[in-house]
Design an enzyme around this catalytic site. Structure first.
Site, PDB file in Angstrom:
ATOM      1  CG  HIS A 130      -1.886   1.058   1.335  1.00  0.00           C
ATOM      2  ND1 HIS A 130      -1.574   2.347   1.696  1.00  0.00           N
ATOM      3  CD2 HIS A 130      -3.223   1.048   1.110  1.00  0.00           C
ATOM      4  CE1 HIS A 130      -2.677   3.079   1.662  1.00  0.00           C
ATOM      5  NE2 HIS A 130      -3.689   2.314   1.320  1.00  0.00           N
ATOM      6  CG  ASP A 204       0.305  -1.024   6.564  1.00  0.00           C
ATOM      7  OD1 ASP A 204      -0.684  -0.977   7.325  1.00  0.00           O
ATOM      8  OD2 ASP A 204       0.289  -0.593   5.396  1.00  0.00           O
ATOM      9  CD  GLN A 207      -7.360  -2.941   5.052  1.00  0.00           C
ATOM     10  OE1 GLN A 207      -8.325  -3.508   5.583  1.00  0.00           O
ATOM     11  NE2 GLN A 207      -7.490  -1.751   4.494  1.00  0.00           N
ATOM     12  CE  LYS A 230      -7.305   1.776   6.337  1.00  0.00           C
ATOM     13  NZ  LYS A 230      -8.191   1.958   5.179  1.00  0.00           N
ATOM     14  CB  CYS A 372      -3.755   3.754  -1.738  1.00  0.00           C
ATOM     15  SG  CYS A 372      -4.934   5.079  -1.612  1.00  0.00           S
TER      16      CYS A 372
HETATM   17  N1  PLP Z   1      -2.023   0.284   4.839  1.00  0.00           N
HETATM   18  C1  PLP Z   1      -3.012  -0.444   4.308  1.00  0.00           C
HETATM   19  C2  PLP Z   1      -2.776  -1.895   4.053  1.00  0.00           C
HETATM   20  C3  PLP Z   1      -4.241   0.152   4.037  1.00  0.00           C
HETATM   21  O1  PLP Z   1      -5.234  -0.563   3.521  1.00  0.00           O
HETATM   22  C4  PLP Z   1      -4.398   1.537   4.303  1.00  0.00           C
HETATM   23  C5  PLP Z   1      -5.661   2.226   3.957  1.00  0.00           C
HETATM   24  O2  PLP Z   1      -6.470   1.775   3.201  1.00  0.00           O
HETATM   25  C6  PLP Z   1      -3.336   2.234   4.856  1.00  0.00           C
HETATM   26  C7  PLP Z   1      -2.169   1.580   5.119  1.00  0.00           C
HETATM   27  C8  PLP Z   1      -3.460   3.684   5.168  1.00  0.00           C
HETATM   28  O3  PLP Z   1      -4.374   3.867   6.169  1.00  0.00           O
HETATM   29  P1  PLP Z   1      -4.803   5.355   6.577  1.00  0.00           P
HETATM   30  O4  PLP Z   1      -5.471   5.918   5.376  1.00  0.00           O
HETATM   31  O5  PLP Z   1      -5.721   5.150   7.711  1.00  0.00           O
HETATM   32  O6  PLP Z   1      -3.562   6.065   6.924  1.00  0.00           O
END
Ligand code: PLP
Length: 446
Positions: A130, A204, A207, A230, A372
């Site tokens: 991501h 990270d 998810q 999330k 993204c």
């Molecule tokens: N990492 C992953 C795997 C994600 O799916 C997302 C958001 O969809 C993020 C990071 C970024 O999250 P945030 O937008 O809450 O910073």
């Protein structure tokens, strides 16, 4: 077609545990064809609705809402204590070690940028991350090294190990669960590989954490980033949890009040963490909400949660894969564990149209785009957009069936309504709530 892990779960009903209750679970939405239908929210991976327990805790806290770390009044004392209690609860939820720090930030993106500002050496990551776990490292220039994900999990782990063995790195940064395919890399193996080669590991968890319990101490994970919105706590807070030393040595993430020990006109002595990286007025409501979500989820039976989600995921995959011209996306061949995220394409229809059609004619909310994760979509779908359905606490078999039947109808007969060149219903007679005045069309994170 690669195969993912299929559970033997047979339960497809909604979770009935009171702590799993969600705000808006019975929300009805208008259809272009007239009338309303219960909203089938299959876009949980983007932003999850609030747990009722979270909204209740926020309502309980708001009468005391006041300044944190700054006031002498009783409400300030409560707010400060609530903020620090939240920090402790969040750390406990993810099994933080006694000397770890819980940095309250805005979201996962913020957390990983903070870590990038603190990492004292090279960073190794996969090429299919991501953007939140890619761009902060890209910003480090030649200190960031991307490993190409291979066709199986085993080969990918071997490639990561080879890279760390070739040249030492300070940090291995990986996504806990893919927001595109739902696939999960084996964390314990990654931890072992990183540590064997003298690197720390950051996950990270945006998810992963809403779906799987992560215990930093037991797993040996050094850093974990995740987002409240999330995790059923959409009040603007996220966290970076992990080892204190790099963060204590790093320059303050933001310069300003609250992050300092003392200041003269031309010199500042910065505070240690967590204050060091939390300049400005803290988001105490967000922290309280996130902690309430952590407490509620910790009290839910983990195995029930997993069975619920695995059963629904299998149901969705089975229904979609049975349809001609529907293709689901997977990164790795063989049995791969996964969270409730399924991304697919429908031959002859753009992802934009499929997503708009599901909403307009069936009241099903999904996401279309490249999520993204542009390099991953370049790999899996030649860079074209796709449709993502994602499941969570409030998802039901009815939601899944509604999506699957909608796609079956689309494949067999095409849409019943008319759509413009961008896949939007035209005309679109659905009213917005009276207090909303702009349509808000846009692609902030295509
Ligand atoms: N990492 C992953 C795997 C994600 O799916 C997302 C958001 O969809 C993020 C990071 C970024 O999250 P945030 O937008 O809450 O910073």
């Amino acid at each position: 077609m690669p195969t993912t892990h299929r559970s033997t779960a047979t339960t497809h009903t909604a979770l009935t545990h009171p702590l799993a209750a969600l705000v808006g679970a019975d929300q009805h939405v208008p259809l272009v064809t007239g009338g309303t239908v219960r909203y089938a929210n299959l876009d949980i991976a983007a932003s999850a609705p609030a747990l009722q327990a979270v909204a209740d805790r926020v309502a309980e806290f708001l009468p005391y809402y006041s300044s944190v770390h700054r006031g002498a009044g009783y409400a300030s004392a409560v707010s400060t204590a609530a903020y620090e209690t939240a920090r402790r609860s969040i750390g406990a939820f993810v099994g933080a070690r006694a000397d770890d720090v819980v940095q309250v930030v805005r979201h996962t993106t913020d957390a990983l940028n903070l870590l990038a500002s603190a990492v004292p050496g090279d960073v190794v990551h996969l090429d299919v991350e991501h953007h939140a776990n890619l761009l902060p490292w890209q910003g480090l220039g030649d200190r960031a090294r991307a490993v190409t994900a291979r066709e199986t999990v085993a080969l990918t782990l071997a490639a990561v190990e080879a890279e760390l063995a070739r040249t030492p790195a300070a940090l291995l940064a990986v996504t806990g669960a893919s927001n595109v395919t739902g696939e999960i890399l084996p964390l314990a193996d990654l931890v072992e590989i990183a540590h064997r080669h003298g690197a720390r590991i950051a996950i990270d968890g945006a998810q992963l954490v809403p779906h799987h319990r992560v215990h930093l101490e037991r797993l040996g994970v050094d850093y974990l980033a995740f987002s409240g919105h999330k995790l059923y706590a959409p009040y603007g807070a996220g966290v970076l949890v992990g080892r204190r030393d790099w963060l204590d040595a790093a320059p303050p993430y933001l310069a300003g009040g609250g992050a300092v020990r003392s200041v003269t006109v031309d010199h500042t002595t910065w505070a240690p963490v967590p204050a060091r990286h939390e300049a400005g007025t803290p988001n105490v409501v967000g922290a309280v909400a996130l902690a309430a979500a952590c407490e509620a989820i910790a009290a839910l039976p983990d195995s029930e949660l997993r069975l619920h989600e695995e059963g629904l995921r299998d149901r969705l995959l089975g229904a979609l894969e049975a349809l001609d011209g529907v293709r689901t996306l997977q990164l790795w061949r063989g049995e791969v564990e996964a969270i409730g995220v399924v991304t697919f394409t429908v031959d002859g229809h753009s992802a934009e149209l499929v997503a708009q059609y599901l909403s307009a004619e069936h009241g099903v909310g999904v996401r279309d785009g490249r999520f993204c994760a542009h390099p991953l979509l370049a790999r899996l779908n030649d860079g074209r957009t796709a449709v993502r359905a994602s499941l969570g606490l409030g998802s039901t078999a009815d939601d899944v069936d509604r999506l699957a039947c909608g796609i079956a109808e689309l494949v067999a007969h095409g849409p019943a309504w008319t759509y413009d060149g961008e896949g939007r219903p035209s005309p679109d007679p659905r009213p917005l709530p009276a207090w909303v005045t702009e349509t808000g069309a846009g692609t902030a994170c295509a």
